[in-house]
Design an enzyme around this catalytic site. Structure first.
Site, PDB file in Angstrom:
ATOM      1  N   ILE A  52       0.887  -1.174   0.000  1.00 35.63           N
ATOM      2  CA  ILE A  52       0.000   0.000   0.000  1.00 35.63           C
ATOM      3  C   ILE A  52       0.913   1.209   0.000  1.00 35.63           C
ATOM      4  CG2 ILE A  52      -1.747   1.265   1.287  1.00 35.63           C
ATOM      5  CD1 ILE A  52      -2.633  -1.448   2.436  1.00 35.63           C
ATOM      6  N   GLU A  94      -0.604  12.409  -0.906  1.00 39.59           N
ATOM      7  CA  GLU A  94       0.743  12.977  -0.925  1.00 39.59           C
ATOM      8  C   GLU A  94       1.144  13.527   0.452  1.00 39.59           C
ATOM      9  OE1 GLU A  94       4.153  14.081  -1.764  1.00 39.59           O
ATOM     10  OE2 GLU A  94       3.210  13.776  -3.713  1.00 39.59           O
ATOM     11  N   THR A 116      10.948  15.476  10.757  1.00 44.71           N
ATOM     12  CA  THR A 116       9.744  15.392   9.921  1.00 44.71           C
ATOM     13  C   THR A 116       8.453  15.494  10.743  1.00 44.71           C
ATOM     14  OG1 THR A 116       8.584  14.016   8.279  1.00 44.71           O
ATOM     15  CG2 THR A 116       9.869  12.829   9.924  1.00 44.71           C
ATOM     16  N   ASP A 128       1.063  12.069  10.901  1.00 44.42           N
ATOM     17  CA  ASP A 128       0.687  11.168   9.816  1.00 44.42           C
ATOM     18  C   ASP A 128      -0.817  11.249   9.616  1.00 44.42           C
ATOM     19  OD1 ASP A 128       0.270   9.137   8.004  1.00 44.42           O
ATOM     20  OD2 ASP A 128       1.625   7.721   9.000  1.00 44.42           O
ATOM     21  N   ARG A 130      -2.533  10.026   7.007  1.00 46.15           N
ATOM     22  CA  ARG A 130      -3.005   9.101   5.982  1.00 46.15           C
ATOM     23  C   ARG A 130      -4.220   8.312   6.451  1.00 46.15           C
ATOM     24  NH1 ARG A 130       2.581   6.330   4.468  1.00 46.15           N
ATOM     25  NH2 ARG A 130       2.741   6.390   6.742  1.00 46.15           N
TER      26      ARG A 130
END
Ligand code: ZN
EC number: 3.5.4.25
Length: 225
Positions: A52, A94, A116, A128, A130
């Site tokens: 994925i 993205e 990050t 994160d 996502r």
């Protein structure tokens, strides 16, 4: 990130690559985004290899060494081609879900010394963002309930398992470390729980493990976006 309803399959065709000729299918979500299922072989029967992959324009298309995404994508396609069977879901989320401009803003902060995770948080985003429910919808559409998941990210394994897809094996991806992404990968291991540090057992997952050995959740490898 609002996404309602399951994605619709819109089109499919062959995708010849240097590794193999894949089948690709385009799925569209209600927010208008288009995602890909890139597969080879018959996915029925024994659990296939599945990757994925979240879109990373800079890594996937521009050879960026800031992350390991492009390396992971290439490795996944190669590995699936070698096995002659498997699937890459290419999800258009993205920058771990924050979009291209925000990812580049986060890069600028990293150039000033933030890591990050801090960079995302400084911009007001979660580390994160996502959403793997889309991956689940696509796996269900493809009738896949048991997979061998190529990832270093335990959160992906958890997301699939809690969504009703059994991960019978976690297959580490060991590739793409370089001096430009060393800090980034270490941060992903320290702050996002990615499993790092190659161990000799890494090669074990490269040979076909029995489908019901649940991979080794603590087995080795490098980063994973
Ligand atoms: Zn990337």
């Amino acid at each position: 990130m609002a996404r309602k309803g399951p994605p619709r399959r819109l089109a499919q065709a062959k995708l010849p690559t240097p590794f193999a000729v894949f089948d690709m299918a385009v799925y569209q979500t209600e927010d208008g985004k288009e995602h890909l299922a890139i597969s080879i072989g018959d996915l029925g029967g024994l659990p296939p290899l599945v990757r994925i992959h979240s879109e990373c324009l800079t890594g996937d298309a521009l050879f960026s060494l800031r992350c390991d995404c492009g390396f992971q994508l290439e490795h996944s396609l190669q590995r699936i081609a070698t096995e002659g069977r498997g699937l890459v879901l290419y999800l258009r989320q993205e920058g771990r879900g924050i979009g291209l401009a925000n990812k580049i803003r986060a890069y600028a902060l990293q150039d000033q010394g933030h890591d990050t995770v801090e960079a995302n948080e400084t911009l007001g985003f979660p580390a994160d963002a996502r959403d793997y429910s889309l991956a689940l919808d696509m796996l269900f559409d493809l009738d896949l309930r048991r997979v061998r998941l190529m990832t270093n990210n335990p959160r992906k394994v958890d997301a699939l398992q809690s969504g009703g897809v059994e991960v019978v094996e976690r297959v580490p991806i060991v590739c793409g470390r370089n001096p430009h992404n060393e800090t980034y990968l270490t941060t992903k291991a320290d702050k996002l729980g990615h499993i790092l540090n190659p161990l000799p057992a890494a090669s074990r997952a490269n040979s076909a493990a029995p489908p019901d050995s649940p991979g080794s959740p603590d087995s080795p490898d490098a980063g994973d976006s």
